[in-house]
Design a protein around this motif. Structure first.
Motif, short mmCIF file in Angstrom:
data_model
loop_
_atom_site.label_atom_id
_atom_site.label_comp_id
_atom_site.label_asym_id
_atom_site.label_seq_id
_atom_site.Cartn_x
_atom_site.Cartn_y
_atom_site.Cartn_z
N GLU A 235 0.85 -1.18 0.00
CA GLU A 235 0.00 0.00 0.00
C GLU A 235 0.89 1.23 0.00
OE1 GLU A 235 -3.14 0.07 2.79
OE2 GLU A 235 -3.63 -2.05 2.57
N THR A 236 0.54 2.21 -0.83
CA THR A 236 1.37 3.40 -0.98
C THR A 236 0.53 4.66 -0.87
OG1 THR A 236 1.10 3.58 -3.39
CG2 THR A 236 2.81 2.10 -2.59
N SER A 237 1.19 5.76 -0.51
CA SER A 237 0.50 7.04 -0.44
C SER A 237 1.53 8.14 -0.32
CB SER A 237 -0.44 7.09 0.77
OG SER A 237 0.31 7.04 1.98
N PRO B 103 -3.16 8.46 -2.78
CA PRO B 103 -2.44 7.24 -3.19
C PRO B 103 -1.44 7.51 -4.30
CG PRO B 103 -4.67 7.25 -4.07
CD PRO B 103 -4.60 8.41 -3.13
N THR C 113 1.65 -0.15 -8.87
CA THR C 113 0.44 0.06 -8.09
C THR C 113 -0.74 0.32 -9.03
OG1 THR C 113 0.81 2.46 -7.93
CG2 THR C 113 1.78 1.07 -6.21
N LYS D 4 -5.65 2.84 -6.90
CA LYS D 4 -5.83 3.10 -5.47
C LYS D 4 -4.50 3.10 -4.72
CE LYS D 4 -10.48 1.10 -5.27
NZ LYS D 4 -11.36 0.10 -4.61
N GLY D 5 -3.39 2.99 -5.46
CA GLY D 5 -2.08 2.96 -4.81
C GLY D 5 -1.74 1.62 -4.20
#
Length: 213
Positions: A46-48, A54, A76, A79-80
């Motif tokens: 998960e990234t942001s 995201p 990704t 939604k990231g």
């Protein structure tokens, strides 16, 4: 000749501009955050950015943390989020995995997945001593009125337990990973200070020019 006050203001503005030039976009850029957790034989990512947006459609490079060898590249989604199967080469080498997020404009983030995280389920599911599972023996005749003996394949039982534990722990792993998300670095703080000084210097220079007219 310009007044000394004007020269000082001009020098301050020049210094501020040089400071901003040495930190291209650092003060305004969003930090790229990445964290990952293991579920079964899959690593979820998960990234942001620091504002919560995201990191969409951004490449993620997966390296052997010890040797630096690139094992695979993924990306990704909108939604990231990303996911990939643990590389076989990493399993064989029992290697920690270094995930590098490349979010564009120089933004990047890293996360390390320890080998023990993705090997735990595999080792729990493997038969003791590496032996192949044996077929269940035929039940011995039971005495009249006696309860039948339960026949359980130990390797299959371990596999079922490992999968169940992995599934139940996935949300906890994700929460712990999110809590470990790093805060601003010294470089980020200095970049912010440089940006503020730059604005102050430019404002002082413009004010000095107006005052000298």
């Amino acid at each position: 000749m310009y007044p000394a006050r004007t020269l000082r203001a001009a020098a301050l503005a020049a210094l501020a501009i040089l400071t901003l030039a040495a930190l291209p976009g650092a003060a305004l850029a969003h930090r790229a955050n990445v964290f990952a957790y293991v579920e079964g034989d899959t690593i979820h990512v998960e990234t942001s950015f620091s504002g919560g947006k995201p990191a969409m459609n951004s490449p993620i490079e997966v390296y052997d943390a010890a040797s630096g060898a690139l094992l695979l590249t993924t990306q990704t989604d909108a939604k990231g989020l990303g996911a990939f199967a643990v590389p076989q080469a990493a399993r064989e080498a029992r290697a920690d995995l270094r995930l590098v997020l490349l979010a564009g404009e120089g933004h990047r983030g890293e996360w390390v997945v320890k080998a023990g995280e993705y090997l735990a389920d595999q080792e729990a599911a493997a038969p003791a001593g590496g032996a192949a599972p044996q077929a269940a023996a035929s039940p011995a005749p039971q005495a009249t009125g006696a309860a039948p003996a339960a026949l359980v394949d130990e390797a299959a039982l371990k596999r079922i337990v490992a999968e169940a534990v992995s599934h139940e722990l996935a949300p906890l792993r994700r929460s712990l990973a999110a809590m470990a998300e790093p805060g601003p670095t010294v470089h980020d703080v200095l970049a912010g200070i440089g940006y503020i000084l730059g604005l102050f210097g430019i404002a002082a220079w413009m004010h000095s020019r107006k005052a000298s007219r």
